[in-house]
Scaffold this active site. Structure first.
Site, mmCIF file in Angstrom:
data_model
loop_
_atom_site.group_PDB
_atom_site.id
_atom_site.type_symbol
_atom_site.label_atom_id
_atom_site.label_comp_id
_atom_site.label_asym_id
_atom_site.label_seq_id
_atom_site.Cartn_x
_atom_site.Cartn_y
_atom_site.Cartn_z
ATOM 1 N N ASP A 1 -4.358 101.605 -16.389
ATOM 2 C CA ASP A 1 -4.443 103.082 -15.745
ATOM 3 C C ASP A 1 -4.190 103.938 -16.942
ATOM 4 O OD1 ASP A 1 -4.447 104.770 -13.157
ATOM 5 O OD2 ASP A 1 -2.721 105.404 -14.827
ATOM 6 N N GLU B 1 -3.507 108.072 -18.244
ATOM 7 C CA GLU B 1 -3.225 109.357 -18.165
ATOM 8 C C GLU B 1 -4.061 110.194 -19.189
ATOM 9 O OE1 GLU B 1 -2.142 110.450 -15.458
ATOM 10 O OE2 GLU B 1 -1.290 108.591 -14.867
ATOM 11 N N ASP C 1 1.522 103.403 -11.852
ATOM 12 C CA ASP C 1 -0.156 103.646 -11.220
ATOM 13 C C ASP C 1 -0.905 101.944 -11.255
ATOM 14 O OD1 ASP C 1 0.556 106.154 -10.650
ATOM 15 O OD2 ASP C 1 -1.195 107.020 -11.399
ATOM 16 N N HIS D 1 1.527 109.327 -10.822
ATOM 17 C CA HIS D 1 0.686 109.630 -11.997
ATOM 18 C C HIS D 1 1.205 109.490 -13.260
ATOM 19 C CE1 HIS D 1 -1.820 111.796 -8.838
ATOM 20 N NE2 HIS D 1 -0.744 112.452 -8.389
#
Length: 612
Positions: free
Chosen positions: A70, A72, A215, A210
């Site tokens: 994952d 960001e 995540d 988040h």
């Protein structure tokens, strides 16, 4: 996962792609130009897939090494950069390693992304750059199937990062849990496939926050819960899972350009065919994202593939918010009756249970509403059962004998005291009934329809309890089901009547970004819709919407001419938590004895039927 979380305007967005397909080939020793051409290949060969995964693609998924990743980022555009990478490596159902690091994006992080993720510019200032992080991540994940939630988003950022370093893409085998969820779960079970929604659905231990590692951990659990659903369908290896998941055909991918010009806004889309006919109408929170899904294999319904093959262009109507989009969809469906839509093409279809205006009134089933009626009911058999149920409780006549305006009595002879012939009149009696004898029964039905009395429902419930006490359980169950259908029809009609009786109603709801969404409703129909963005004076917007709203004339019937499906959609929107009445010409209220107060009993009855 970053799906549904990044946008330069702070609006949640989710991009659906054919991310379930393997992305590109394995590294080669060709020239740099040849490698760049290779990176644009749509899918690798089977040999490349086998070589990319330790143990190959025919071993059980339980044995296959997986890396769930994952990211960001600073936003969702191709020019944005990675701020955090989190990954979990799994084999044989166990976590064998984790990878987590902040990344210096080389720019400030936008305020809306800071609010969403909690990652600030100060936190990443001293973090390593992508040039030092990516090689370490590649070594961590090498030889594994790369899994992500909305994989195209994450692999897109990773691929661009590797390309900027002139490194090849080593992950030929990928899986997307968005595509898996769309294929494995029904829309009723999972209306949305956002990671948070799936985490709630499966009640996973690690909830998405988040942040990349959290995540990724949540995606691990979601991935395995999805795999549990397909184990009994012959899906045990990576190859079998690829074959099970939807795939976009070359013909579908060739039409991706039809979605390129669509805005990322709520609205309605219309697929048009070779003769400019409307093939299909749908709604979307993000028009470009939703229409793109038809060309990526995310849409699995067979008739949709046929529709896409015929489509030559996609028109759209941009809307202020989801309610306006839903209402416009219903109206366009009624206007065009598209061949590939199955529902909502006849807005006034349905059956009404009408209390006639004869001298000795009775309940009859009709296509058209009248002053005293309930409905619409989708099925005629159900409507007839409701009419018979109420006639039985009130002892209204069910015979169809014409009784003129001067008729002094009604008489359908009963075979014996308190009995009637099978299929006979519900008002059968030993002696003729005069109008004064009969009218109290009509008044009881009228009071039930308008919600001022529910005595007839109590009578029907007591009858059901009597059957159960006599151990006539099958009869009691049938009685319960008919009573449930009666209460459901009454409650729905009374709720919608309360709203449709209001000449003008203005309702506001938060748009989730410190602004407001507005709806102007007149007699149960959406007359205007708009939004007041953050910083805009909301009442000025309301005044403008009311001034320019459509004029609506009330018609006969409990819904005053409003289509039941449109009225139901509006009622749900205005009664959901967070909705506020800004202005109204009349009170939005229900009588104290309305059928809605039976909702608790109705819920129990439905549960009993499900157990049965």
């Amino acid at each position: 996962m970053s799906v549904g979380r990044t946008s330069v305007r702070g609006v949640e967005q989710l991009t659906f792609t054919d991310s379930d397909l393997p992305e590109v080939g394995m590294p080669t020793h060709e020239s740099a130009a040849a490698r760049r051409r290779s990176r644009r290949t749509s899918s690798p060969t089977e040999a490349e897939l086998i070589a990319a995964v330790y143990g190959g693609i025919d071993q059980p998924l339980f044995e296959t090494p997986l890396v769930v990743v994952d990211l960001e980022t600073t936003g969702g555009a191709v020019t944005d950069a990675i701020t955090e990478i989190g990954a979990v490596r799994i084999q044989r159902g166990e976590v064998v390693g984790e990878f987590a690091t902040l990344v210096d994006p080389g720019r400030d992080i936008p305020p809306q992304i800071v609010t969403l993720t909690g990652i600030t510019t100060a936190m990443v200032t001293s973090a390593p750059t992508i040039a030092s992080v990516l090689p370490a991540f590649v070594e961590f994940a090498r030889g594994a199937v790369l899994v992500a939630h909305n994989a195209r988003f994450d692999t897109g950022f990773l691929r661009r990062g590797l390309q900027s370093l002139d490194l090849d893409w080593p992950f030929a085998a990928t899986l997307c849990t968005v595509a898996m969820a769309r294929r494995i779960l029904s829309r009723d079970e999972a209306p949305t496939v956002k990671l948070a929604a799936l985490a709630d659905l499966f009640d996973v231990a690690t909830r998405p926050t988040h942040r990349a590692l959290d995540d990724a951990r949540a995606t691990v659990e979601v991935f395995y819960r999805l795999l549990e659903r397909v184990g009994n369908r012959g899906v045990h290896t990576y190859r079998e899972l690829l074959e099970y998941l939807p795939r976009a055909t070359p013909a579908q991918r060739a039409k991706r350009h039809l979605a390129a010009a669509l805005p990322r806004r709520p609205g309605v889309y219309l697929f048009r065919g070779p003769a400019d006919e409307v093939l299909y109408v749908g709604t979307a929170v993000d028009l470009r994202r939703r229409v793109s899904s038809y060309f990526s294999g995310a849409e699995t319904r067979p008739r949709m593939s046929e529709m896409v093959a015929l489509a030559t262009r996609v028109d759209h109507v941009e809307c202020a918010h989801a309610l306006e989009a839903g209402v416009r969809e219903l109206r366009l469906l009624a206007a065009h009756t598209p061949a590939y839509n199955r529902r909502s093409k006849q807005p006034h279809k349905g059956w009404w249970i009408v209390l006639t205006s004869e001298r000795f009134p009775r309940l009859r089933v009709s296509r058209s509403p009248d002053a005293d009626c309930i409905g619409p009911v989708a099925n005629r058999v159900t409507a007839q059962a409701i009419a018979d149920q109420l006639s039985s409780a009130a002892q209204l006549r069910t015979c169809t004998t014409h009784l003129g305006s001067k008729t002094k009595h009604h008489w359908c002879p009963a075979e014996s005291p308190g009995a009637r012939a099978v299929g006979g009149c519900r008002a059968a009696s030993e002696v003729p009934q005069t109008l004064p004898d009969y009218l109290p029964r009509v008044s009881a039905v009228h009071a039930l329809l308008i919600g001022t009395s529910d005595d007839l429902l109590c009578t029907l419930r007591d009858q059901m309890n009597g059957y159960a006490a006599a151990e006539m359980f099958e009869t009691a169950a049938r009685h319960r089901d008919r009573l449930s259908a009666t209460i459901d029809a009454l409650a729905r009609c009374q709720r919608l009547h309360a709203m449709c009786s209001i000449a003008e109603l203005v309702v506001a709801r938060s748009d989730g970004a410190h602004g407001w969404e507005f709806a102007v409703v007149r007699h149960g129909r959406l007359a205007n819709a708009g939004v007041a963005r953050r910083g805009t004076a909301p009442m000025a917007v309301v005044d403008a919407l009311v001034s320019s709203a459509q004029t609506v004339t009330a018609d006969a019937g409990p819904l005053h001419g409003a289509p039941a499906e449109e009225a139901s959609l509006i009622y749900r929107w205005i009664t959901e938590p967070g909705a506020r009445i800004v202005a109204t010409s009349d009170a939005l209220s229900l009588p104290a004895r309305a059928a809605c107060r039976w909702e608790g009993w109705l819920s129990v009855a439905r549960g009993a039927r499900a157990i049965r």
